[in-house]
Motif scaffolding. Structure first.
Motif, short mmCIF file in Angstrom:
data_model
loop_
_atom_site.label_atom_id
_atom_site.label_comp_id
_atom_site.label_asym_id
_atom_site.label_seq_id
_atom_site.Cartn_x
_atom_site.Cartn_y
_atom_site.Cartn_z
N VAL A 52 -10.07 -15.73 -3.48
CA VAL A 52 -11.45 -15.31 -3.29
C VAL A 52 -11.42 -13.87 -2.79
CG1 VAL A 52 -12.22 -17.64 -2.72
CG2 VAL A 52 -11.64 -16.08 -0.88
N ASN A 53 -12.57 -13.23 -2.81
CA ASN A 53 -12.74 -11.91 -2.19
C ASN A 53 -13.64 -12.09 -0.99
OD1 ASN A 53 -13.00 -9.89 -5.22
ND2 ASN A 53 -11.23 -10.80 -4.29
N VAL A 54 -13.24 -11.50 0.11
CA VAL A 54 -14.06 -11.48 1.32
C VAL A 54 -14.18 -10.03 1.75
CG1 VAL A 54 -14.23 -12.14 3.75
CG2 VAL A 54 -13.42 -13.80 2.07
N SER A 55 -15.42 -9.57 1.90
CA SER A 55 -15.68 -8.23 2.43
C SER A 55 -16.14 -8.38 3.87
CB SER A 55 -16.74 -7.50 1.61
OG SER A 55 -16.24 -7.19 0.34
N MET A 89 -11.00 -7.89 1.06
CA MET A 89 -9.70 -8.55 1.03
C MET A 89 -9.67 -9.56 -0.10
SD MET A 89 -9.44 -9.32 5.13
CE MET A 89 -11.11 -10.00 5.24
N GLU A 90 -8.47 -9.88 -0.55
CA GLU A 90 -8.28 -10.87 -1.61
C GLU A 90 -7.21 -11.85 -1.18
OE1 GLU A 90 -6.15 -10.54 -5.85
OE2 GLU A 90 -8.00 -9.38 -5.73
N GLY A 91 -7.48 -13.14 -1.34
CA GLY A 91 -6.48 -14.15 -0.98
C GLY A 91 -7.10 -15.51 -0.83
N VAL A 128 -10.93 -15.21 -8.23
CA VAL A 128 -11.55 -13.92 -8.51
C VAL A 128 -10.68 -12.82 -7.90
CG1 VAL A 128 -13.05 -14.01 -6.47
CG2 VAL A 128 -13.73 -12.64 -8.41
N THR A 129 -10.59 -11.70 -8.60
CA THR A 129 -9.78 -10.60 -8.10
C THR A 129 -10.61 -9.33 -7.97
OG1 THR A 129 -9.10 -9.76 -10.27
CG2 THR A 129 -7.75 -11.54 -9.31
N MET A 130 -10.12 -8.45 -7.13
CA MET A 130 -10.77 -7.15 -7.00
C MET A 130 -10.60 -6.34 -8.28
SD MET A 130 -10.04 -6.01 -3.05
CE MET A 130 -8.28 -6.36 -3.01
#
Length: 95
Positions: A4-7, A46-48, A85-87
């Motif tokens: 996932v992406n977390v901002s 961030m991605e993970g 999902v990726t950046m």
């Protein structure tokens, strides 16, 4: 579950001259975590794995308080889809 992406945007309540020092400590923690991340002018993405990223979000609050903030306002955005999902899929064409 895929990545996932977390901002995360942290807004520590500290004197103006200290805000970047506190935010830098949060970014340093993100870097040490080993997750993929990108610093932007308003937030860090961030991605993970979601559990790892949400732990980083929680840690960020504690870091800000430890660094002298009397309060922390955080804005968190999560982009999730079951296959991941990726950046890069979002911004790769702009690089």
């Amino acid at each position: 579950m895929g990545n996932v992406n977390v901002s995360l945007q942290v807004l520590p309540v500290v004197p103006d001259e200290c805000i970047y020092d506190v935010v830098d400590k949060v970014i340093e923690h993100i870097e040490k975590s080993g997750v993929k991340y990108e610093v932007g002018p308003m937030e860090t993405t961030m991605e993970g794995e979601i559990d790892i990223l949400l732990k980083i979000v929680k840690d960020a609050q504690e870091i800000c308080i430890k660094e002298g903030a009397t309060r922390v306002v955080s804005i968190v955005k999560i982009d999730y889809k079951s296959e991941g999902v990726t950046m890069d899929e979002k911004v790769g064409k702009y690089r």
